[in-house]
Structure formats: C-alpha cells, structure tokens
Write a protein that holds these residues in place. Structure first.
Motif: not given
Length: 526
Positions: A431, A433-435, A439, A460
């Motif tokens: 999460r 990394n996505e923000r 990613a 996921n």
C-alpha cells in the motif's frame, strides 16, 4: 522384601510411584485431576517427574515436559543400572529393568530439537501483552491492532507483521479515533518492548509453520505415548518467554481439544517445571483465567502437573485443584522457610501415625511425602515413600545421541524449515508503494511457491495466472494428503510442503474463529 508379584498384580491401570508401608500408586483414571511435585533443589523432583512420565508413556498417554537442566533428555536412552538405582529397586521389592521411551525433542530456539512456532494471531493480545510486560494503556493499543487485523484481513504471523501494523496505526492515528486516542509515545513503547523480545530469541518462535498441537498426542507402534521434551536450559534465560509459551500451549489445548469428560486415562499430561514463573507478578485477571483453565481442561483429557520448590509458589485457588502430590524435602533454616514447611504440611490429608511437618525436613534424597487420589477421587492419607527408580537414563544425552533421535523423529521435516508468506507486513508495504507511485513490477513480486497462498482481499485479488496456479496447488496438495496403499512414506521435503500448506489453510480458515476464541484467558476472566 515385598513379593514383586504383589506389585505386578495390583498395578493394572496405575503407575507405581514408590513404597511406604505399602505400594503407592497414581491411578490413571485420576491422572487428569492434576498434580504437584515440590521440594528443595537436589531432593529428587526431576527423578519423580521422569518416573511419572515413563509411567504415563507406558500406559499410552502422551507427555509434554520442559527440560530445564538437560536431565530429562535421557528418557530416550535405556537406563545404565547405576548401583543407587538398582539398590533402590531392591529395597522397594521390584526388579530393575532398563528401558527407553519414544521421545521427540523440541526447542523454541531451534538448536536442540524441532522448532516450535506460533503466529502472533494465535498468541492473542492478552498473552502477548503479558509477554511484553505492557501497561494498561499499551495493552489497549495492542487490542486495537488485533481488531484492525481482523477487520482488514491483515494476517499477523510474525514480529515484523506486528511492527508494520503498529507503525500503520501510529501514522494514521486520526483514522482510528473511534477506538480512542493513540499516542505516538505509546506506539514507541510497544515497539521498544518488541525489540527486547527479539533480543531474547522470540523471532524464532513467531512464524510458520505453526505447531499443530495434535502432534504432541501420538503413540509409537508399540502403543506407548510419545514424550515431548522441550529444551529449556537456554530458554530459562528469558523466563517470561518460557512462562508465556507454556500458557499459550495450555490455551491451545483448551481451545482445540473436545470435551470428553473423565476418560480412563489422560490423553496428554503436561509437566510445568519452574511453575513459580507462571504466577510471578501476574495480574489478577490472568491468575483468575489460569485457575479456570486448570479447572476446566481436565474434562478435555489433559492433566497439568506443576513442579516447583515450594507449594507456596502456587496460588491457593490453583493449589486446591492439584489432587496427586509428591512433596520432597524442604529446608527450614529461616522463619520464612519454617512457615513454608507448615503450609506444605497443611495441604495433605493427615496421617495420624505421621508428623508431616517434622518429616518434611527429614526426608532423604529419593524420598517424598506422597498422597494420590483414590478411585473415588479422594486424597489418600499422606505416606513417607521411597520413590521407585526410573527405567530410562537419568541424565543428559550426548550431541550425537540427540542428533540420532531427531533424525528418527516422526515429525522430521514438518517444522524444520520456516515459511514466510504474504501477511500484514507485505500488504502494508504494498500500500505504501502504491501511494508513492512505486509499486513493484510484476516480475519482482515474490513467488507464491515461496510464501504460500496470498490473502484474497479486495485490495489484492489474485490474477488469472495466480488462480490457475492455485488450482494446480490443489491437485498437488491432494496428492500429498492421499497415500495409496503400499506407497512409500513422505519425504522430508514433501512433509515440509504439506506442513506449509496446512499452516496457510489453518491461518486463513480460522482467522474469524480466532477473533472470538484466541483471547481465551481474557474471556474466561470476565
């Protein structure tokens, strides 16, 4: 000398403990009514423990015992016929016959036996707070972490999972105001306690594959119960970890075993050595819960035997439930010691021909005041008893002997390789990394074969490729679980794979159940 045949004819369904003016027995039907082995250092408590462990094993009851000094490891080897033991057998009037017993070695530190692991989720917030020595406010935050774990599908398997979740809570405290204020200082204090726990070796304990408690309750091909010995000589340097681990084991047994009433003999006998560590500085709610678990677990076929120096180490509410007792010598050099002697003497059903208080200070090595429950669950009158000699080796094993026993173990390969699958740490890291728009690329994602199945959460979902892989896994697992007649035994590698899958299924399938029952001690104390 008594006629040995008298003992042989009378011993069916009982364990010979020793001889007073008659043979003294522990009745197997009363084996789940718990017990106490007490006495000063060097008076023979460990030998009495070993004798009872041998008797239960011979009768088909499994045993678990912590090996504090390394002496119990010798149960796996035949006795050496030392003159003191042979002479004691002759004095009692029984033959001395060396024997060995089916032993499985375990070690939380994975050095002297198969590793024992539990997940953070299995441990539950109450026992974990006890292990971390948290105050009331810190324990409250820990409970919030467990609640969020359940609500958001964040599996708590090891210490890094708990660290990650606590950090997530601290960074987003405003989102969780409905649970109360969460101060950064509180999060920091818990994190520091986790570091202390890691330094004590707990990293080895938390993780997967998690222990299947039923592996403790097996018999060998001769029908003798397996004796599970936990190497605890190094573990005793972390007494809080030792005591909390054994408490966790009791809670797992209580949670998983069905009610069976009063069986003809126990399914498992649990020896809790250095029992005072369980009660030292324990909060009242925990003491109440321990009392209730000890009282209720007997109907599940489990007997709990406390081993300690002085009966005063055990709260009266627990002591009153211990029906089978062997009291070795106590010393009375100080006023405090003299008071302890009086307390110990008062716990027995008195014998009019015996001055119990005086005899406790006069017992020799290998002697004990014994009072066991009779067939009607009534304590017999206390008797000065010469304890029978064990049949197995009294003392440690060599490293080579230990290695040979481990290689012949029925659980070889099942727990020896740690599994690290996707859980709270990996999900929360993803999460972040996505923000940040960073990613990981698909090819850099960990292979499922390394970590096991990934939680199927809305955040996921599995890809079609992963779904197909799961279908293939189902066929592989089906093949592992089904052995055709005449097929060869599973290899250690196959056992490890099966164990990993079982552990994954157990964690995923019981997550909701653990939200209700994992805090067994907390619920019982309300």
């Amino acid at each position: 000398m008594a006629d040995p045949s008298t003992h042989e004819k009378a011993s069916a369904g009982r364990i010979l403990v020793g001889k007073s003016d008659k043979y003294e027995y522990l009745t197997l039907r009363m084996g789940n009514r718990h017990g106490l082995i007490a006495g000063a250092t060097g008076t023979g408590k460990t030998v009495t423990l070993q004798l009872l462990a041998e008797g239960f094993s011979q009768a088909g009851t499994s045993v678990f015992a912590a090996d504090i000094k390394g002496d119990l490891a010798g149960l796996a080897m035949p006795g050496e016929g030392k003159p003191a033991l042979v002479n004691r057998a002759a004095e009692i009037g029984i033959p001395y016959t060396p024997d060995r017993f089916p032993v499985v070695y375990w070690d939380l530190l994975a050095e002297q036996g198969h590793p024992i692991r539990a997940t953070i989720s299995d441990m539950g917030p109450l026992l974990l707070a006890r292990l971390l020595d948290l105050n009331e406010v810190q324990e409250g935050v820990l409970n919030i972490a467990f609640k969020l774990s359940d609500e958001q599908g964040l599996l708590l398997l090891d210490l890094k999972d708990l660290r990650a979740l606590l950090q997530h809570i601290g960074d987003n405290a405003a989102q969780f105001r409905q649970y109360g204020n969460i101060a950064p200082a509180t999060i920091g204090a818990i994190q520091r306690q986790l570091l202390v726990l890691e330094n004590q070796g707990a990293t080895q304990f938390f993780g997967e594959p998690a222990l299947d408690i039923h592996d403790f309750m097996q018999t060998d091909r001769d029908g003798r119960g397996r004796i599970n010995i936990l190497a605890a000589d190094k573990l005793m340097r972390s007494p809080r970890l030792y005591a909390t681990f054994l408490l966790w084991m009791l809670s797992e047994l209580f949670e998983q075993l069905p009610e069976i009433g009063d069986p003809d003999q126990p399914k498992l006998v649990f020896f809790f050595d250095e029992a005072h560590l369980l009660f030292d500085n324990a909060p009242k709610s925990l003491l109440t819960a321990i009392e209730q678990v000890v009282r209720l677990i007997r109907s599940k076929g489990v007997g709990v035997y406390f081993v300690t120096q002085n009966p005063a180490d055990i709260p009266d509410t627990v002591l009153g439930q211990l029906g089978n007792r062997a009291q070795h010598a106590l010393r009375a050099f100080t006023p405090r010691d003299q008071k302890a002697v009086k307390v110990a003497a008062s716990t027995f059903r008195q014998n009019p021909t015996l001055d119990t208080e005086t005899v406790i200070t006069q017992l020799g090595v290998g002697e004990a005041l014994v009072s066991m429950l009779d067939e009607k669950a009534m304590p017999e009158m206390v008797a000065r008893t010469l304890i029978a000699p064990p049949a197995a080796r009294v003392g440690p094993v060599t490293p080579q002997e230990r290695a040979e026993i481990i290689q012949a173990s029925p659980v070889l390969g099942k727990y020896d390789t740690a599994i690290d699958r996707d859980s709270a740490f990996e999900i929360l890291q993803g999460r972040v990394n996505e923000r940040m728009g960073q990613a990981a690329a698909p090819e850099s994602r960990p292979k499922w074969g390394q970590y096991g199945t990934q939680p199927n959460t809305s955040a996921n979902p599995p890809t079609s490729e992963e779904s197909g892989w799961l279908g293939g896994l189902g066929q592989v697992v089906g093949g592992l679980f089904t052995r055709k007649p005449g097929s060869k035994a599973l290899s250690p590698g196959e056992i490890a794979v099966r164990s990993a899958v079982q552990s994954a299924a157990r964690s995923a399938g019981t997550q909701i159940a653990h939200a209700i029952v994992r805090n067994i001690f907390g619920s019982l104390s309300k």
